[in-house]
Enzyme design. Structure first.
Site, PDB file in Angstrom:
ATOM      1  N   ASP A  49       0.842  -1.206   0.000  1.00 26.70           N
ATOM      2  CA  ASP A  49       0.000   0.000   0.000  1.00 26.70           C
ATOM      3  C   ASP A  49       0.878   1.258   0.000  1.00 26.70           C
ATOM      4  O   ASP A  49       0.371   2.377  -0.128  1.00 26.70           O
ATOM      5  CB  ASP A  49      -1.014  -0.002   1.153  1.00 26.70           C
ATOM      6  CG  ASP A  49      -0.362   0.000   2.519  1.00 26.70           C
ATOM      7  OD1 ASP A  49       0.868  -0.168   2.605  1.00 26.70           O
ATOM      8  OD2 ASP A  49      -1.096   0.160   3.519  1.00 26.70           O
ATOM      9  N   SER A  50       2.196   1.078   0.071  1.00 24.76           N
ATOM     10  CA  SER A  50       3.112   2.204  -0.157  1.00 24.76           C
ATOM     11  C   SER A  50       2.868   2.817  -1.535  1.00 24.76           C
ATOM     12  O   SER A  50       3.293   3.940  -1.800  1.00 24.76           O
ATOM     13  CB  SER A  50       4.570   1.739  -0.025  1.00 24.76           C
ATOM     14  OG  SER A  50       4.794   0.571  -0.793  1.00 24.76           O
ATOM     15  N   ASP A  88      -1.130  -6.095  -0.260  1.00 20.44           N
ATOM     16  CA  ASP A  88      -1.521  -5.457   0.995  1.00 20.44           C
ATOM     17  C   ASP A  88      -3.025  -5.241   1.073  1.00 20.44           C
ATOM     18  O   ASP A  88      -3.649  -4.824   0.089  1.00 20.44           O
ATOM     19  CB  ASP A  88      -0.864  -4.072   1.104  1.00 20.44           C
ATOM     20  CG  ASP A  88       0.346  -4.087   2.015  1.00 20.44           C
ATOM     21  OD1 ASP A  88       0.470  -4.997   2.853  1.00 20.44           O
ATOM     22  OD2 ASP A  88       1.184  -3.167   1.877  1.00 20.44           O
ATOM     23  N   LYS A 118      -1.319  -9.365   2.794  1.00 23.59           N
ATOM     24  CA  LYS A 118      -0.584  -8.897   3.976  1.00 23.59           C
ATOM     25  C   LYS A 118      -1.479  -7.915   4.731  1.00 23.59           C
ATOM     26  O   LYS A 118      -2.174  -7.103   4.095  1.00 23.59           O
ATOM     27  CB  LYS A 118       0.726  -8.205   3.576  1.00 23.59           C
ATOM     28  CG  LYS A 118       1.477  -7.605   4.780  1.00 23.59           C
ATOM     29  CD  LYS A 118       2.916  -7.275   4.464  1.00 23.59           C
ATOM     30  CE  LYS A 118       3.134  -5.947   3.778  1.00 23.59           C
ATOM     31  NZ  LYS A 118       2.630  -4.758   4.506  1.00 23.59           N
ATOM     32  N   GLU A 120      -1.640  -5.459   8.574  1.00 20.48           N
ATOM     33  CA  GLU A 120      -0.863  -4.896   9.681  1.00 20.48           C
ATOM     34  C   GLU A 120      -1.531  -5.205  11.018  1.00 20.48           C
ATOM     35  O   GLU A 120      -2.753  -5.116  11.134  1.00 20.48           O
ATOM     36  CB  GLU A 120      -0.718  -3.377   9.493  1.00 20.48           C
ATOM     37  CG  GLU A 120       0.036  -3.023   8.216  1.00 20.48           C
ATOM     38  CD  GLU A 120       0.266  -1.523   8.047  1.00 20.48           C
ATOM     39  OE1 GLU A 120      -0.068  -0.734   8.969  1.00 20.48           O
ATOM     40  OE2 GLU A 120       0.774  -1.134   6.977  1.00 20.48           O
ATOM     41  N   GLU A 186       8.998  -4.308  10.771  1.00 19.75           N
ATOM     42  CA  GLU A 186       9.427  -2.995  10.275  1.00 19.75           C
ATOM     43  C   GLU A 186       9.935  -2.140  11.424  1.00 19.75           C
ATOM     44  O   GLU A 186       9.256  -1.973  12.450  1.00 19.75           O
ATOM     45  CB  GLU A 186       8.263  -2.290   9.543  1.00 19.75           C
ATOM     46  CG  GLU A 186       8.683  -0.904   9.029  1.00 19.75           C
ATOM     47  CD  GLU A 186       7.789  -0.314   7.960  1.00 19.75           C
ATOM     48  OE1 GLU A 186       6.869  -1.001   7.457  1.00 19.75           O
ATOM     49  OE2 GLU A 186       8.016   0.866   7.612  1.00 19.75           O
TER      50      GLU A 186
END
Ligand code: KIV
Length: 277
Positions: A49-50, A88, A118, A120, A186
């Site tokens: 999602d960056s 993501d 993925k 978070e 991270e």
């Protein structure tokens, strides 16, 4: 893996089996041509999602939508033959309930061909990870600095220092126990990343963590020197494509203004029609 060798794309179970083996190579990609560049060299290509910050100019990943992820995921998939694709889950697409997470994860996998999602979060997301993995959705977890949570974490700070160490270790154990096949660490201290890597049975993939992790991930535009808005300490630049592009565009602009582009070799002559017999 040799840089040119053809192989079958690994499955999440193959990635899990690489725990403690040759470090896993992971890069992000958001477009077909960049996916094609990463494919021969990577075990996993992550549609991160960056993308929101790197390609869409957003100030954080919070504004990234399912539609953006589906569009970029489908584009990346068209460029992959060898690497496994992970995508993501964007902010707001999984936190509400395990059911919401299943619906959106299934959409991402169906619409893009990703092999896994993925998401978070650690302890707080363990039930959701369990729900997904028990329903045929492989999950890569992401703990430590979780960029979708910058507003509650208070910015892009290192996570797990001092008394906070146990919280991050607990997150790692929780996602492994819930069935994640790997976990991104991270921005955690190197010795904590090493301890987590030794403690949990799934591969750890570091970004700003430790060379002792089971793999490493970088944002491709960071490592190519294409994204220059800011440079995190961990984002080693392996090329300076941003500077090269700036020089190329400046040269083009100056040649256009001087009328030296296009030159004779870039234009077309007038075809002489054949004489009628
Ligand atoms: O969105 C992303 O690119 C990521 C990586 C930095 C791990 O989550």
């Amino acid at each position: 893996m040799s840089a040119t060798a053809k192989k079958m794309a690994p499955m999440p179970a193959d990635i899990l089996a690489q725990k403690g083996g040759t470090p896993l190579v992971v890069l992000t990609a958001y477009t077909t041509p960049v996916a094609q560049l990463t494919d021969p060299h990577c075990d996993i290509v992550l549609v991160g999602d960056s993308v929101g910050m790197v390609l869409h100019g957003l100030s954080s990943t919070i504004g990234v939508t399912m539609e953006m992820m589906v569009m970029h995921g489908a584009a990346v998939k068209r460029g992959l033959q060898n690497a496994m694709m992970v995508i993501d889950m964007p902010f707001g697409s999984y936190e509400e309930s395990p059911e919401q997470a299943f619906r959106n994860a299934a959409t991402l996998m169906r619409e893009t061909g990703a092999a896994a999602v993925k998401l978070e979060g650690g302890v707080a997301m363990a039930d959701t990870i369990r729900h997904l993995t028990s329903r045929s959705i492989p999950v890569m977890a992401h703990i430590g600095l979780t960029p979708q949570a910058i507003n509650t974490l208070g910015g892009y700070k290192v996570q797990g220092r001092g008394e906070d160490r146990k919280r991050v270790m607990d997150d790692a154990k929780a996602v492994a126990e819930a069935g994640a096949f790997s976990v991104v660490l991270e921005k955690v201290p190197a010795n904590l990343a090493d301890e987590i890597t030794a403690e949990i049975p799934i591969p750890t993939i570091g970004i700003g963590a430790s060379a002792g992790c089971d793999g490493q991930v970088l944002v491709v535009d960071d490592m190519l020197g294409l994204f220059t808005a800011f440079k995190p300490k961990f984002a080693k630049r392996y090329a300076t494509l941003g500077e090269d592009a700036d020089a190329a565009i400046a040269a083009y602009a100056s040649e256009v203004r001087a009328r030296t582009f296009p030159a004779a070799e870039h234009v077309f002559g007038d075809a002489i029609p054949e004489k009628k017999k």
